[in-house]
Design a protein around this motif. Structure first.
Motif, PDB file in Angstrom:
ATOM      1  N   MET A  16       0.786  -1.016   0.181  1.00 11.98           N
ATOM      2  CA  MET A  16      -0.007  -0.046   0.114  1.00 11.98           C
ATOM      3  C   MET A  16       0.764   1.230   0.049  1.00 11.98           C
ATOM      4  N   CYS A  17       1.917   1.369   0.833  1.00 10.53           N
ATOM      5  CA  CYS A  17       2.796   2.413   0.797  1.00 10.53           C
ATOM      6  C   CYS A  17       3.308   2.716  -0.433  1.00 10.53           C
ATOM      7  N   PHE A  18       3.806   1.563  -1.254  1.00 12.76           N
ATOM      8  CA  PHE A  18       4.601   1.612  -2.421  1.00 12.76           C
ATOM      9  C   PHE A  18       3.473   2.189  -3.780  1.00 12.76           C
ATOM     10  N   LEU A  19       2.356   1.568  -3.575  1.00 17.23           N
ATOM     11  CA  LEU A  19       1.219   2.260  -4.497  1.00 17.23           C
ATOM     12  C   LEU A  19       0.711   3.764  -4.316  1.00 17.23           C
ATOM     13  N   PHE A  20       0.999   4.047  -2.897  1.00 16.74           N
ATOM     14  CA  PHE A  20       0.627   5.401  -2.669  1.00 16.74           C
ATOM     15  C   PHE A  20       1.625   6.238  -3.059  1.00 16.74           C
ATOM     16  N   LEU A  21       2.958   5.985  -3.186  1.00 13.76           N
ATOM     17  CA  LEU A  21       4.083   6.514  -3.608  1.00 13.76           C
ATOM     18  C   LEU A  21       4.022   6.706  -5.014  1.00 13.76           C
ATOM     19  N   ILE A  22       3.580   5.612  -5.650  1.00 11.89           N
ATOM     20  CA  ILE A  22       3.658   5.703  -7.239  1.00 11.89           C
ATOM     21  C   ILE A  22       2.578   6.498  -7.465  1.00 11.89           C
ATOM     22  N   TRP A  23       1.341   6.522  -7.001  1.00 10.71           N
ATOM     23  CA  TRP A  23       0.289   7.112  -7.253  1.00 10.71           C
ATOM     24  C   TRP A  23       0.418   8.747  -7.228  1.00 10.71           C
ATOM     25  N   ASN A  24       1.310   9.014  -6.333  1.00 11.38           N
ATOM     26  CA  ASN A  24       1.404  10.458  -5.882  1.00 11.38           C
ATOM     27  C   ASN A  24       2.738  11.079  -6.766  1.00 11.38           C
ATOM     28  N   HIS A  25       3.503  10.225  -7.293  1.00  9.94           N
ATOM     29  CA  HIS A  25       4.710  10.602  -8.071  1.00  9.94           C
ATOM     30  C   HIS A  25       4.150  11.642  -9.283  1.00  9.94           C
ATOM     31  N   GLU A  26       5.050  12.716  -9.460  1.00 13.78           N
ATOM     32  CA  GLU A  26       4.561  13.386 -10.739  1.00 13.78           C
ATOM     33  C   GLU A  26       5.784  13.780 -11.151  1.00 13.78           C
ATOM     34  N   GLU A  27       5.864  13.880 -12.437  1.00 17.12           N
ATOM     35  CA  GLU A  27       7.203  14.333 -13.308  1.00 17.12           C
ATOM     36  C   GLU A  27       7.188  15.816 -12.681  1.00 17.12           C
ATOM     37  N   THR A  28       8.741  15.888 -12.654  1.00 16.62           N
ATOM     38  CA  THR A  28       9.058  17.368 -12.216  1.00 16.62           C
ATOM     39  C   THR A  28       9.045  18.448 -13.440  1.00 16.62           C
ATOM     40  N   SER A  29       8.529  19.328 -13.300  1.00 14.87           N
ATOM     41  CA  SER A  29       8.247  20.298 -14.431  1.00 14.87           C
ATOM     42  C   SER A  29       9.349  21.177 -14.424  1.00 14.87           C
ATOM     43  N   SER A  30       9.660  21.767 -15.707  1.00 11.11           N
ATOM     44  CA  SER A  30      11.017  22.597 -15.907  1.00 11.11           C
ATOM     45  C   SER A  30      10.358  24.069 -15.510  1.00 11.11           C
ATOM     46  N   ILE A  31       9.113  24.417 -15.424  1.00 11.70           N
ATOM     47  CA  ILE A  31       8.572  25.692 -15.073  1.00 11.70           C
ATOM     48  C   ILE A  31       8.650  25.790 -13.802  1.00 11.70           C
ATOM     49  N   PRO A  32       9.256  26.778 -13.123  1.00 12.64           N
ATOM     50  CA  PRO A  32       9.349  26.949 -11.705  1.00 12.64           C
ATOM     51  C   PRO A  32       8.239  27.323 -11.074  1.00 12.64           C
ATOM     52  N   GLY A  33       7.944  27.159  -9.799  1.00 12.80           N
ATOM     53  CA  GLY A  33       6.591  27.319  -9.107  1.00 12.80           C
ATOM     54  C   GLY A  33       6.633  26.275  -7.655  1.00 12.80           C
ATOM     55  N   PRO A  34       5.662  26.748  -6.999  1.00 12.15           N
ATOM     56  CA  PRO A  34       5.688  25.821  -5.920  1.00 12.15           C
ATOM     57  C   PRO A  34       5.367  24.043  -6.094  1.00 12.15           C
ATOM     58  N   GLY A  35       5.985  23.445  -5.386  1.00 10.56           N
ATOM     59  CA  GLY A  35       5.955  21.778  -5.588  1.00 10.56           C
ATOM     60  C   GLY A  35       4.657  21.310  -5.360  1.00 10.56           C
ATOM     61  N   TYR A  36       4.473  20.321  -5.967  1.00 10.92           N
ATOM     62  CA  TYR A  36       3.127  19.561  -5.805  1.00 10.92           C
ATOM     63  C   TYR A  36       2.786  19.036  -4.671  1.00 10.92           C
ATOM     64  N   CYS A  37       3.744  18.311  -3.889  1.00 14.68           N
ATOM     65  CA  CYS A  37       3.919  17.769  -2.552  1.00 14.68           C
ATOM     66  C   CYS A  37       2.720  17.150  -2.003  1.00 14.68           C
ATOM     67  N   MET A  38       2.012  16.000  -2.986  1.00 10.94           N
ATOM     68  CA  MET A  38       0.896  15.295  -2.532  1.00 10.94           C
ATOM     69  C   MET A  38      -0.153  16.055  -2.261  1.00 10.94           C
ATOM     70  N   GLY A  39      -0.381  16.978  -3.209  1.00  6.81           N
ATOM     71  CA  GLY A  39      -1.695  17.977  -3.143  1.00  6.81           C
ATOM     72  C   GLY A  39      -1.682  19.036  -2.253  1.00  6.81           C
ATOM     73  N   ILE A  40      -0.621  19.125  -1.500  1.00 11.78           N
ATOM     74  CA  ILE A  40      -0.550  20.303  -0.478  1.00 11.78           C
ATOM     75  C   ILE A  40      -0.154  21.525  -1.220  1.00 11.78           C
ATOM     76  N   GLY A  41       0.835  21.469  -2.018  1.00 13.58           N
ATOM     77  CA  GLY A  41       1.165  22.623  -2.797  1.00 13.58           C
ATOM     78  C   GLY A  41      -0.011  23.436  -3.533  1.00 13.58           C
ATOM     79  N   PRO A  42      -1.017  22.831  -4.256  1.00 12.16           N
ATOM     80  CA  PRO A  42      -2.166  23.301  -4.856  1.00 12.16           C
ATOM     81  C   PRO A  42      -3.096  24.132  -3.923  1.00 12.16           C
ATOM     82  N   LEU A  43      -3.089  23.445  -2.738  1.00 14.44           N
ATOM     83  CA  LEU A  43      -4.079  24.010  -1.725  1.00 14.44           C
ATOM     84  C   LEU A  43      -3.518  25.357  -1.056  1.00 14.44           C
TER      85      LEU A  43
END
Length: 99
Positions: free
Chosen positions: A32-59
């Protein structure tokens, strides 16, 4: 006899854990931990800005726009990340371009 049953040293904690936790629980938790990490993995963008960080960044990004207003929040992100910034507003990726 009553004092003996209330004594916490009377019980062996290892026997209680072994009886209550089945052998298959640990591999399931690891999977479950492994699947959670894969599910929340997002490619790093070359455009600067706040990180995604498991949905906390957008909030945080959306909250900053609500709290500071569009103009002040844009100025903050431009000072922090530069002229071209990627943020999230209402859960959607938004680009701020300014000079």
């Amino acid at each position: 006899m009553i004092l003996e049953t209330l004594n916490p040293m009377h019980y062996n904690i290892t026997s209680l854990v072994a009886d209550t936790m089945p052998v298959a629980t640990v591999p399931i938790l690891i999977l479950m931990c492994f699947l959670f990490l894969i599910w929340n993995h997002e490619e790093t963008s070359s455009i600067p800005g706040p990180g995604y960080c498991m949905g906390i960044g957008p909030l945080i990004s959306h909250g900053r726009f609500l709290w500071m207003g569009v103009g002040n929040a844009c100025n903050y992100y431009n000072k922090t990340y530069g002229e071209f910034v990627r943020v999230w507003i209402s859960g959607e990726e938004t680009f701020i371009i300014s000079k």
